[in-house]
Design an enzyme around this catalytic site. Structure first.
Site, PDB file in Angstrom:
ATOM      1  N   GLY A  29       0.813  -1.209  -0.049  1.00 54.60           N
ATOM      2  CA  GLY A  29      -0.038  -0.063   0.116  1.00 54.60           C
ATOM      3  C   GLY A  29       0.720   1.329   0.076  1.00 54.60           C
ATOM      4  O   GLY A  29       0.494   2.256   0.714  1.00 54.60           O
TER       5      GLY A  29
ATOM      6  N   TYR B 299     -13.256  -3.026  11.642  1.00 58.58           N
ATOM      7  CA  TYR B 299     -12.023  -2.440  11.261  1.00 58.58           C
ATOM      8  C   TYR B 299     -11.131  -2.530  12.709  1.00 58.58           C
ATOM      9  O   TYR B 299      -9.859  -2.882  12.799  1.00 58.58           O
ATOM     10  CB  TYR B 299     -11.936  -0.971  11.344  1.00 58.58           C
ATOM     11  CG  TYR B 299     -10.723  -0.180  11.162  1.00 58.58           C
ATOM     12  CD1 TYR B 299      -9.984  -0.418   9.992  1.00 58.58           C
ATOM     13  CD2 TYR B 299     -10.571   0.541  12.093  1.00 58.58           C
ATOM     14  CE1 TYR B 299      -8.711   0.336   9.848  1.00 58.58           C
ATOM     15  CE2 TYR B 299      -9.086   1.362  11.942  1.00 58.58           C
ATOM     16  CZ  TYR B 299      -8.268   1.020  10.962  1.00 58.58           C
ATOM     17  OH  TYR B 299      -7.043   1.902  10.875  1.00 58.58           O
TER      18      TYR B 299
HETATM   19  N1  LIG Z   1      -4.854   7.422   8.308  1.00 51.76           N
HETATM   20  C1  LIG Z   1      -5.086   7.167   9.638  1.00 51.76           C
HETATM   21  O1  LIG Z   1      -5.510   8.246  10.287  1.00 51.76           O
HETATM   22  C2  LIG Z   1      -4.809   5.827  10.144  1.00 51.76           C
HETATM   23  C3  LIG Z   1      -4.915   5.566  11.543  1.00 51.76           C
HETATM   24  C4  LIG Z   1      -4.553   4.639  11.988  1.00 51.76           C
HETATM   25  C5  LIG Z   1      -3.908   3.505  11.412  1.00 51.76           C
HETATM   26  N2  LIG Z   1      -3.925   3.602  10.188  1.00 51.76           N
HETATM   27  C6  LIG Z   1      -3.405   2.437   9.142  1.00 51.76           C
HETATM   28  O2  LIG Z   1      -2.504   2.862   8.044  1.00 51.76           O
HETATM   29  C7  LIG Z   1      -2.290   2.158   7.106  1.00 51.76           C
HETATM   30  C8  LIG Z   1      -2.312   2.877   5.942  1.00 51.76           C
HETATM   31  O3  LIG Z   1      -3.615   3.840   6.025  1.00 51.76           O
HETATM   32  P1  LIG Z   1      -3.612   5.051   5.160  1.00 51.76           P
HETATM   33  O4  LIG Z   1      -4.394   6.102   5.968  1.00 51.76           O
HETATM   34  O5  LIG Z   1      -2.436   5.680   4.703  1.00 51.76           O
HETATM   35  O6  LIG Z   1      -4.591   4.863   3.886  1.00 51.76           O
HETATM   36  P2  LIG Z   1      -5.004   5.149   2.291  1.00 51.76           P
HETATM   37  O7  LIG Z   1      -4.333   6.741   2.217  1.00 51.76           O
HETATM   38  O8  LIG Z   1      -6.227   4.691   2.292  1.00 51.76           O
HETATM   39  O9  LIG Z   1      -3.614   4.285   1.649  1.00 51.76           O
HETATM   40  C9  LIG Z   1      -4.026   3.022   1.816  1.00 51.76           C
HETATM   41  C10 LIG Z   1      -3.239   2.220   0.494  1.00 51.76           C
HETATM   42  O10 LIG Z   1      -3.500   0.773   0.328  1.00 51.76           O
HETATM   43  C11 LIG Z   1      -3.466   0.446  -1.066  1.00 51.76           C
HETATM   44  N3  LIG Z   1      -4.824  -0.484  -0.943  1.00 51.76           N
HETATM   45  C12 LIG Z   1      -5.922  -0.341  -0.458  1.00 51.76           C
HETATM   46  N4  LIG Z   1      -6.850  -1.181  -0.837  1.00 51.76           N
HETATM   47  C13 LIG Z   1      -5.900  -2.340  -1.443  1.00 51.76           C
HETATM   48  C14 LIG Z   1      -6.241  -3.493  -1.789  1.00 51.76           C
HETATM   49  N5  LIG Z   1      -7.234  -4.149  -1.860  1.00 51.76           N
HETATM   50  N6  LIG Z   1      -5.073  -4.355  -2.328  1.00 51.76           N
HETATM   51  C15 LIG Z   1      -3.854  -3.709  -2.311  1.00 51.76           C
HETATM   52  N7  LIG Z   1      -3.550  -2.363  -1.869  1.00 51.76           N
HETATM   53  C16 LIG Z   1      -4.793  -1.698  -1.700  1.00 51.76           C
HETATM   54  C17 LIG Z   1      -3.878   1.589  -1.558  1.00 51.76           C
HETATM   55  O11 LIG Z   1      -3.375   1.813  -2.946  1.00 51.76           O
HETATM   56  P3  LIG Z   1      -4.191   1.924  -4.408  1.00 51.76           P
HETATM   57  O12 LIG Z   1      -5.346   2.553  -3.991  1.00 51.76           O
HETATM   58  O13 LIG Z   1      -3.113   2.441  -5.197  1.00 51.76           O
HETATM   59  O14 LIG Z   1      -4.457   0.363  -4.478  1.00 51.76           O
HETATM   60  C18 LIG Z   1      -3.030   2.793  -0.682  1.00 51.76           C
HETATM   61  O15 LIG Z   1      -1.796   2.746  -1.241  1.00 51.76           O
HETATM   62  C19 LIG Z   1      -3.586   1.316   7.329  1.00 51.76           C
HETATM   63  O16 LIG Z   1      -3.343  -0.116   7.761  1.00 51.76           O
HETATM   64  C20 LIG Z   1      -4.562   1.855   8.320  1.00 51.76           C
HETATM   65  O17 LIG Z   1      -5.289   0.670   9.066  1.00 51.76           O
HETATM   66  C21 LIG Z   1      -4.424   4.824   9.392  1.00 51.76           C
END
Ligand SMILES: NC(=O)c1ccc[n+]([C@@H]2O[C@H](COP(=O)([O-])OP(=O)(O)OC[C@H]3O[C@@H](n4cnc5c(N)ncnc54)[C@H](OP(=O)(O)O)[C@@H]3O)[C@@H](O)[C@H]2O)c1
Length: 311
Positions: A22, A176
């Site tokens: 990701g 989640y």
């Molecule tokens: N943002 C927050 O506040 C927050 C807080 C706590 C934990 N987290 C954790 O941090 C991690 C990253 O989150 P983020 O906020 O950076 O999310 P994001 O901006 O939505 O990015 C998600 C990434 O995962 C990829 N992705 C999504 N669905 C996929 C699939 N089915 N197969 C392959 N790749 C997939 C997307 O790539 P494409 O769309 O290009 O496929 C993108 O690169 C996650 O595990 C999340 O639970 C985030």
């Protein structure tokens, strides 16, 4: 990973190979930029070829490091995770760090191509399967690290072994929370299985970060609340600080089986330390991904890490 002791800390990852799942946006892309800046060869994964190539170009420009590779896979599909793992094994003779970043929030219940609930499949089973498929390469590259993105939501999670996939009752938030608790319990069990191998496993909360998180299928509260709090959320660069730290800093070279936030070890939920539940989750996960004999626990006890206590 080497560090000089000047007042400005500079860790070098030259010669190291890192895979960030990701890595096309959000925290994963910022993590990839940070690790590429330190000199690592970085591979990123995403679902779409054009988006992955565009992200790789951004990462090369932002980091000044031309060596960024792209892998395309929908990681909610086990067949695609298996193909991805094989491509990585074919391309990388060594793998020093695996960052299990892929994950997200989906409000409504969907089934994957394998007929599994999407949030559980993508947030937990995908990193579980990818890690197991890459584990021999990580072991052969030791010292090596596995860093998994969980969330503060793990504290509200409960592993419902009677309804793991929300077939009887589904809520996006509950799914989640459960998946993020599963990330922590997976890491603690993995760390135990890796004792004595020189491969560490850590897990983290990145903070509340301004990304595309939850945007594909937002909850009603998400639509109402996020625009208000967005300006106060961490930037992806700040959100990437803890994964970059855990992936690269010599300070945590032998730290394993620990949960971190803001680059500090933190206590995770009481439920996460239930060793019997960790083992049960591992077993159920192995069956669901068809890895019934996934790596068993070695007996040697030469590295740190138990997941049993707080530091
Ligand atoms: N943002 C927050 O506040 C927050 C807080 C706590 C934990 N987290 C954790 O941090 C991690 C990253 O989150 P983020 O906020 O950076 O999310 P994001 O901006 O939505 O990015 C998600 C990434 O995962 C990829 N992705 C999504 N669905 C996929 C699939 N089915 N197969 C392959 N790749 C997939 C997307 O790539 P494409 O769309 O290009 O496929 C993108 O690169 C996650 O595990 C999340 O639970 C985030």
């Amino acid at each position: 990973m080497t560090k000089n002791t000047d007042s400005i800390k500079t860790v070098s990852m030259a010669g190291a190979t890192v895979l960030v799942s990701g890595g096309t946006g959000g925290i994963g892309k910022a993590t990839a930029i940070g690790l590429a800046r330190l000199g690592a060869r970085v591979g990123i994964t995403g679902r779409d070829r054009a988006r992955a190539e565009a992200a790789a170009d951004n990462i090369r420009t932002a980091s000044g490091n031309p060596v960024v590779d792209t892998y395309v896979a929908d990681m909610s599909s086990q067949a695609q995770v298996r193909r991805l793992a094989q491509e990585v094994l074919d391309a990388y003779p060594r793998l020093d760090v695996l960052v299990n970043n892929v994950g997200g929030f989906w409000n409504t219940r969907h089934n994957t191509a394998d007929g599994l609930e999407h949030t559980f499949a993508l947030n937990h089973l995908a990193p579980f399967l990818l890690t197991n498929l890459l584990l021999d390469r990580l072991r052969a590259s030791a010292s090596a690290r596995i860093v998994t993105l969980s969330s503060g939501a793990q504290a509200m999670g409960r592993i419902d072994f009677d309804d793991l996939q929300g077939e009887r009752s589904y809520s996006g938030q509950r799914a989640y929370n459960q998946s993020k608790l599963a990330n922590v319990m997976f890491t603690y069990e993995l760390a135990r299985r890796l004792i004595g191998t020189g491969v560490t496993a850590t897990v983290l909360h990145p903070g509340v970060v301004r990304t595309a998180f939850g945007a594909e299928d937002p909850a009603r509260w998400h639509r109402a609340f996020f625009p208000l709090v967005r300006p106060f959320m961490k930037t992806p660069e700040r959100g990437a600080e803890t994964p970059i730290y855990l992936a690269s800093d010599p300070e945590v070279d032998s730290v394993s089986g620990r949960y971190f936030a803001n680059r500090k070890p933190r206590k995770s939920s009481k439920a996460s330390y239930d060793v019997a539940a960790q083992a049960r989750l591992w077993q159920v996960s192995a069956e669901l991904v068809g890895l019934a004999s996934a790596h068993s626990a070695p007996t040697a006890q030469t590295t740190t890490g138990s997941g049993q206590d707080d530091a």
